[in-house]
Design a protein around this motif. Structure first.
Motif, PDB file in Angstrom:
ATOM      1  N   VAL A  27       9.864  41.582  -8.331  1.00  7.21           N
ATOM      2  CA  VAL A  27      10.763  42.547  -7.687  1.00  7.21           C
ATOM      3  C   VAL A  27      12.036  41.833  -7.245  1.00  7.21           C
ATOM      4  N   ILE A  28      13.164  42.483  -7.497  1.00 10.67           N
ATOM      5  CA  ILE A  28      14.443  41.986  -6.996  1.00 10.67           C
ATOM      6  C   ILE A  28      14.847  42.905  -5.845  1.00 10.67           C
ATOM      7  N   GLU A  29      14.780  42.369  -4.625  1.00 13.30           N
ATOM      8  CA  GLU A  29      15.100  43.189  -3.441  1.00 13.30           C
ATOM      9  C   GLU A  29      16.569  42.987  -3.090  1.00 13.30           C
ATOM     10  N   LEU A  30      17.335  44.052  -3.221  1.00 11.69           N
ATOM     11  CA  LEU A  30      18.774  43.961  -2.994  1.00 11.69           C
ATOM     12  C   LEU A  30      19.106  44.359  -1.553  1.00 11.69           C
ATOM     13  N   LEU A  31      19.787  43.459  -0.851  1.00  9.67           N
ATOM     14  CA  LEU A  31      20.216  43.740   0.523  1.00  9.67           C
ATOM     15  C   LEU A  31      21.725  43.583   0.602  1.00  9.67           C
ATOM     16  N   ASP A  32      22.307  44.111   1.664  1.00  9.31           N
ATOM     17  CA  ASP A  32      23.744  43.946   1.893  1.00  9.31           C
ATOM     18  C   ASP A  32      23.937  42.664   2.696  1.00  9.31           C
ATOM     19  N   ALA A  33      24.671  41.705   2.121  1.00  8.71           N
ATOM     20  CA  ALA A  33      24.838  40.396   2.769  1.00  8.71           C
ATOM     21  C   ALA A  33      25.437  40.504   4.168  1.00  8.71           C
ATOM     22  N   ARG A  34      26.202  41.576   4.433  1.00 11.70           N
ATOM     23  CA  ARG A  34      26.837  41.717   5.751  1.00 11.70           C
ATOM     24  C   ARG A  34      25.854  42.156   6.812  1.00 11.70           C
ATOM     25  N   VAL A  35      24.780  42.858   6.350  1.00  7.57           N
ATOM     26  CA  VAL A  35      23.788  43.401   7.288  1.00  7.57           C
ATOM     27  C   VAL A  35      22.394  43.345   6.661  1.00  7.57           C
ATOM     28  N   PRO A  36      21.900  42.133   6.375  1.00 10.38           N
ATOM     29  CA  PRO A  36      20.664  42.040   5.578  1.00 10.38           C
ATOM     30  C   PRO A  36      19.452  42.760   6.187  1.00 10.38           C
ATOM     31  N   LEU A  37      19.259  42.613   7.477  1.00 10.99           N
ATOM     32  CA  LEU A  37      18.070  43.258   8.063  1.00 10.99           C
ATOM     33  C   LEU A  37      18.261  44.759   8.208  1.00 10.99           C
ATOM     34  N   SER A  38      19.460  45.160   8.573  1.00  9.09           N
ATOM     35  CA  SER A  38      19.711  46.594   8.741  1.00  9.09           C
ATOM     36  C   SER A  38      19.670  47.333   7.405  1.00  9.09           C
ATOM     37  N   SER A  39      19.961  46.612   6.321  1.00  5.98           N
ATOM     38  CA  SER A  39      19.941  47.283   5.015  1.00  5.98           C
ATOM     39  C   SER A  39      18.574  47.122   4.348  1.00  5.98           C
ATOM     40  N   ARG A  40      17.604  46.696   5.141  1.00 10.74           N
ATOM     41  CA  ARG A  40      16.274  46.437   4.593  1.00 10.74           C
ATOM     42  C   ARG A  40      15.331  47.580   4.963  1.00 10.74           C
ATOM     43  N   ASN A  41      14.521  47.981   4.030  1.00  9.96           N
ATOM     44  CA  ASN A  41      13.523  49.016   4.328  1.00  9.96           C
ATOM     45  C   ASN A  41      12.471  48.457   5.278  1.00  9.96           C
ATOM     46  N   PRO A  42      12.145  49.228   6.329  1.00 10.94           N
ATOM     47  CA  PRO A  42      11.199  48.710   7.324  1.00 10.94           C
ATOM     48  C   PRO A  42       9.787  48.473   6.786  1.00 10.94           C
ATOM     49  N   MET A  43       9.447  49.122   5.670  1.00 11.27           N
ATOM     50  CA  MET A  43       8.071  48.994   5.164  1.00 11.27           C
ATOM     51  C   MET A  43       8.009  48.205   3.860  1.00 11.27           C
ATOM     52  N   VAL A  44       9.072  47.434   3.587  1.00 10.11           N
ATOM     53  CA  VAL A  44       9.190  46.847   2.253  1.00 10.11           C
ATOM     54  C   VAL A  44       8.012  45.935   1.875  1.00 10.11           C
ATOM     55  N   ASP A  45       7.531  45.139   2.848  1.00 13.87           N
ATOM     56  CA  ASP A  45       6.416  44.228   2.521  1.00 13.87           C
ATOM     57  C   ASP A  45       5.177  45.017   2.127  1.00 13.87           C
ATOM     58  N   GLU A  46       4.953  46.085   2.870  1.00 11.69           N
ATOM     59  CA  GLU A  46       3.789  46.935   2.613  1.00 11.69           C
ATOM     60  C   GLU A  46       3.921  47.641   1.256  1.00 11.69           C
ATOM     61  N   ILE A  47       5.109  48.110   0.952  1.00  7.48           N
ATOM     62  CA  ILE A  47       5.319  48.857  -0.292  1.00  7.48           C
ATOM     63  C   ILE A  47       5.218  47.933  -1.514  1.00  7.48           C
ATOM     64  N   LEU A  48       5.755  46.720  -1.393  1.00  3.50           N
ATOM     65  CA  LEU A  48       5.789  45.824  -2.566  1.00  3.50           C
ATOM     66  C   LEU A  48       4.489  45.048  -2.760  1.00  3.50           C
ATOM     67  N   LYS A  49       3.638  45.106  -1.761  1.00  2.00           N
ATOM     68  CA  LYS A  49       2.264  44.570  -1.887  1.00  2.00           C
ATOM     69  C   LYS A  49       2.172  43.202  -2.567  1.00  2.00           C
ATOM     70  N   GLY A  50       2.916  42.241  -2.072  1.00  2.00           N
ATOM     71  CA  GLY A  50       2.724  40.871  -2.536  1.00  2.00           C
ATOM     72  C   GLY A  50       3.231  40.541  -3.923  1.00  2.00           C
ATOM     73  N   LYS A  51       3.986  41.452  -4.545  1.00  2.33           N
ATOM     74  CA  LYS A  51       4.607  41.108  -5.835  1.00  2.33           C
ATOM     75  C   LYS A  51       5.572  39.954  -5.614  1.00  2.33           C
ATOM     76  N   PRO A  52       5.661  39.007  -6.535  1.00  2.00           N
ATOM     77  CA  PRO A  52       6.677  37.959  -6.403  1.00  2.00           C
ATOM     78  C   PRO A  52       8.049  38.628  -6.242  1.00  2.00           C
ATOM     79  N   ARG A  53       8.849  38.063  -5.331  1.00  2.00           N
ATOM     80  CA  ARG A  53      10.082  38.763  -4.966  1.00  2.00           C
ATOM     81  C   ARG A  53      11.261  37.822  -4.790  1.00  2.00           C
ATOM     82  N   LEU A  54      12.399  38.231  -5.328  1.00  2.00           N
ATOM     83  CA  LEU A  54      13.664  37.519  -5.124  1.00  2.00           C
ATOM     84  C   LEU A  54      14.567  38.418  -4.278  1.00  2.00           C
ATOM     85  N   VAL A  55      15.090  37.868  -3.178  1.00  2.00           N
ATOM     86  CA  VAL A  55      16.016  38.622  -2.331  1.00  2.00           C
ATOM     87  C   VAL A  55      17.438  38.309  -2.781  1.00  2.00           C
ATOM     88  N   LEU A  56      18.225  39.349  -3.003  1.00  2.00           N
ATOM     89  CA  LEU A  56      19.635  39.145  -3.332  1.00  2.00           C
ATOM     90  C   LEU A  56      20.494  39.695  -2.209  1.00  2.00           C
TER      91      LEU A  56
END
Ligand code: G4P
Length: 286
Positions: A27-56
């Motif tokens: 999974v490639i998780e795309l965030l906004d560099a200016r507001v990485p946490l605010s642009s992050r889904n609150p349940m993302v870890d739960e939804i992606l269930k341990g798939k290898p992940r790259l944060v951009l």
């Protein structure tokens, strides 16, 4: 684009991502560099269930490079590799394929050790609306494939996009919702343009921007608008409004009678920030 997220939409978006997850390796998780946490889904870890992940960390062209480095470290400490990029111009997007391959290297090695020719790694881009998913897909595809502004609920056949010979990317991204219950998160997302102005008042967004700028980027604010003095007490709303009025006056946002048109001044402040006219500004620190 604005999506009014209701519980039903969230459930549907989540189900759509879960369906796509079955098809992919990384999974490639795309965030906004200016507001990485605010642009992050609150349940993302739960939804992606341990798939290898790259944060951009996208839109890094607009973010403060020093703060972005701190975020890269923050995610590394969480065990997530993170890469700042600029999807619109393609800056650093060439780095994505090697990073994705790294996350899948153990599988490739296993296949090779069994004498199997490894297939291309399959990836999916996920992120909240407006974070740049379609822009990135088009950038990686080398042509216009994704219509910007995909909506959850619009289903069509899945297509794979070849990124070189070693990565296949799903042509429709996974759309996640932001955690807008938190007022500060809402302000940051409105300031960066991830949620529409109508959801908050213009003056409220501009007030947030000016307060943050005075506290963290005072010199940049002064330089952009030619303001000589900045107040000390940014908790005092009247003081912040005075700065907004000074900006309005400098930019000719005046109504008859010589008063400052605060809505117009607010729009100037918001547009300048989003266009990077005040410099590279991050609105959230680790
Ligand atoms: P989405 O699929 O995640 O919803 O986002 P999308 O690609 O539609 O991008 C949303 C906006 O963000 C677009 O601008 C896009 O150009 C801009 N954008 C994407 N990546 C970058 C980046 O790395 N840097 C900067 N500065 N902007 C980026 P827009 O204002 O909606 O309109 P337009 O530019 O497409 O006309």
């Amino acid at each position: 684009m604005t999506i009014q997220w209701f519980p039903g939409h969230m459930t549907k978006a989540r189900r759509q991502i879960e369906d796509k997850l079955k098809l992919i390796d990384v999974v490639i998780e795309l965030l906004d560099a200016r507001v990485p946490l605010s642009s992050r889904n609150p349940m993302v870890d739960e939804i992606l269930k341990g798939k290898p992940r790259l944060v951009l960390l996208n839109k890094n062209d607009l973010a403060d490079p020093q703060v972005t480095s701190q975020w890269v470290k923050y995610f590394a400490d969480l065990g997530l590799p993170a890469l700042p990029i600029d999807a619109a111009t393609g800056t650093a997007t060439k780095e994505i394929l090697p990073r994705v391959k790294q996350l899948w290297a153990h599988k490739i090695e296993r296949q090779l050790s069994k004498g199997i020719n490894p297939r291309a790694v399959r990836a999916l881009i996920v992120g909240i609306p407006n974070v740049g998913k379609s822009t990135l897909i088009n950038q990686l595809a080398g042509k216009k494939i994704a219509a910007t502004g995909d909506k959850p609920g619009v289903t069509k056949g899945q297509q794979w996009i070849k990124v070189g010979t070693e990565m296949d990317l799903l042509d429709t991204p996974g759309i996640l919702w932001p955690k807008f219950e938190d007022q500060m998160v809402g302000q940051r997302l409105a300031a960066t343009g991830a949620i529409k102005e109508e959801l908050l008042h213009l003056d409220e967004i501009a007030l947030f921007i000016v307060r943050y700028m005075v506290q963290h980027y005072g010199a940049a604010l002064q330089e952009r608008f030619g303001i000589t003095e900045l107040p000390e007490d940014m908790d005092n709303v009247h003081e912040v409004v005075k700065v907004m009025e000074a900006i309005g006056r400098k930019r000719g946002a005046i109504v008859s009678g010589g008063k400052v048109d605060l809505d117009k001044a607010s729009l100037i402040i918001i547009r300048d920030l989003r266009a990077g006219k005040m410099g590279r500004i991050s609105l959230e620190k680790p």
